[in-house]
Design an enzyme around this catalytic site. Structure first.
Site, PDB file in Angstrom:
ATOM      1  N   HIS A  21      -2.580   7.553  -0.390  1.00 28.43           N
ATOM      2  CA  HIS A  21      -1.878   6.753   0.625  1.00 28.43           C
ATOM      3  C   HIS A  21      -1.074   5.644  -0.050  1.00 28.43           C
ATOM      4  CE1 HIS A  21      -1.571   4.583   4.587  1.00 28.43           C
ATOM      5  NE2 HIS A  21      -1.446   3.556   3.742  1.00 28.43           N
ATOM      6  N   GLU A  22      -1.717   4.943  -0.966  1.00 31.58           N
ATOM      7  CA  GLU A  22      -1.025   3.842  -1.639  1.00 31.58           C
ATOM      8  C   GLU A  22       0.076   4.351  -2.565  1.00 31.58           C
ATOM      9  OE1 GLU A  22      -1.467   1.037  -0.469  1.00 31.58           O
ATOM     10  OE2 GLU A  22      -3.294   1.472   0.639  1.00 31.58           O
ATOM     11  N   HIS A  25       3.231   4.640  -0.773  1.00 30.25           N
ATOM     12  CA  HIS A  25       3.996   3.394  -0.686  1.00 30.25           C
ATOM     13  C   HIS A  25       4.651   3.057  -2.028  1.00 30.25           C
ATOM     14  CE1 HIS A  25       2.574   2.469   3.285  1.00 30.25           C
ATOM     15  NE2 HIS A  25       1.323   2.296   2.918  1.00 30.25           N
TER      16      HIS A  25
END
Length: 436
Positions: A21-22, A25
């Site tokens: 998920h990170e 980003h």
């Protein structure tokens, strides 16, 4: 050992989901030139970290989330007109702007996140949730396309020798008083595969079951495959009162608790259950269905949290539809893995489906338009872009960046609220777990 192994799998997949998920980003942010100073999985004390290039990568003690620090998340005071800080809310916003500005190295103001265009901000902010959606699709594909789903087939597992009335013990032996079952009387045997029924080619058990239930007590031609050969038979169904099941295969009962029945055609055959691989298109439908059901849960989250509090206060058992936290998910995984009498394929499929649903939940939950969730940053970027488009259409000067630091007090409040709900879920999953 199976229980602990499944819990460990959940922890590892959860950490990987957070980490990816990170990455969702971080990668586009770096691609757009934003300096990413930290990439962390977890919260709390740092267990391990290493700096590579201009980013510190690390693992923290509490695996309940993660973050990437994008330098210049909030525009500095000068960029938003040096607003006065007359209240404590204003001071919180000012402090956030100043702390963000201090992270910007001399000569690197152009690399600050707040300088990105609205489309680029949306790509960065949506990258994390979309990564969770991709993980869910991948896990669901393993289940549906790789392992398959338990599916009833026209291959027969057993053939009843008699018809046992509804309400009687269905496991008892047949007696001379019982009516003979049509399938046994017609010569159908366990292991036969029904090829056609009443002239209709059979492709699935659901199709065959529907045809049988809709027939009357009249002779019907039926073809079965036995030992590689086709056998033509004639069978006369009986119309019997049989229990009614809902779409979830749950027995329907009336107000008195008695099974609801209906007159249907009956042969007295039981299908085998096999793991049948699905089409890749089924993955899209399964993920879409899971996403929609998750949206319904998130939309009713306040009511569900209220039900959870009520169950804890009154000491009543939690409903099977109750929301659960990471502890509850770990318990589910352990119970699935340690249940006897279930094939490993079914256990693996159930575990992967649960982890896919977890990633769908991360996808949906993070899109809630409240800071500090990704959806809050998306909403701020859309607001900023909308203001600029309105100004362009009206021929007005281009507005400066939106002062997203004003949302910091709200972000703190949401963070505290989510933390409280998380602690409540951990407590409830330990002292009053959902029973499956």
């Amino acid at each position: 050992m199976e229980y602990l192994g499944a819990v460990l799998v959940v922890v590892v997949v959860l950490l990987l989901s957070i980490g990816l998920h990170e990455i969702g980003h971080m990668v586009p942010a770096k691609r757009f030139g934003v300096r990413v100073s930290h990439y962390m999985v977890g919260f709390g004390p740092t267990l391990w970290s290493r700096t590579k290039g201009e980013t510190e990568y690390g693992l923290k003690a509490i695996p309940l989330g993660g973050y990437v620090r994008l330098v210049g998340m909030y525009p500095p005071d000068a960029a938003v007109g040096n607003p006065p800080a007359r209240t404590w809310l204003g001071r919180l916003a000012r402090d956030a702007r100043q702390a963000s500005a201090e992270e910007i190295r001399p000569g690197e103001d152009a690399r600050a996140f707040y300088h990105l265009s609205t489309p680029k901000k949306l790509v960065v902010m949506l990258g994390g949730p979309v990564m969770n959606l991709v993980i869910a699709v991948f896990l669901m594909a393993i289940v549906l396309v790789g392992i398959g789903l338990p599916t009833y087939t026209p291959n027969l597992a057993s053939v009843s020798t008699c018809v046992i009335p509804v309400g009687a013990d269905q496991s008892r032996e047949c007696t001379p008083a019982d009516e003979a079952a049509p399938a046994a009387a017609a010569g159908i045997e366990p292991g036969d595969t029904v090829v056609s029924y009443d002239g209709t080619q059979i492709t699935s058990w659901d199709q065959l079951s529907g045809l049988i239930r809709g027939t009357a007590a009249e002779p019907v031609p039926i073809v079965v495959e036995r030992d590689g050969e086709l056998v033509d038979l004639t069978i006369t169904p009986i119309v019997a009162e049989r229990p009614v099941y809902d779409e979830n295969d749950v027995l329907v009962v009336d107000s008195a608790g008695e099974p609801v029945t209906e007159p249907v055609g009956f042969l007295g055959i039981t299908p085998t259950q096999e793991m049948v691989r699905q089409s890749p298109l089924a993955v899209v439908g399964a993920v879409a269905d899971t996403t929609w059901r998750t949206i319904e849960v998130v939309a009713t989250l306040p009511a569900r949290v209220g039900d959870l509090v009520e169950a804890q206060v009154n000491g009543t058992p939690r409903d099977t539809s109750s929301i659960v936290g990471v502890v509850g998910i770990g318990r589910f995984a352990g119970e699935i893995a340690s249940t006897d009498g279930i094939e490993w394929q079914l256990k693996t499929a159930a575990l992967l489906q649960m982890l896919a649903a977890l990633n769908v939940a991360l996808f949906v939950f993070n899109l809630i338009p409240l800071p500090p969730l990704d959806g809050g940053h998306v909403a701020a970027a859309l607001w900023e872009g909308g203001r600029r488009q309105v100004a362009r259409l009206r021929g007005l000067p281009r507005p400066g960046p939106f002062d997203s630091a004003k949302l910091v007090p709200l972000a703190y409040s949401v963070f505290v609220l989510l933390g409280a709900v998380g602690l409540l879920l951990i407590y409830a999953d330990i002292v009053n777990p959902v029973q499956i």
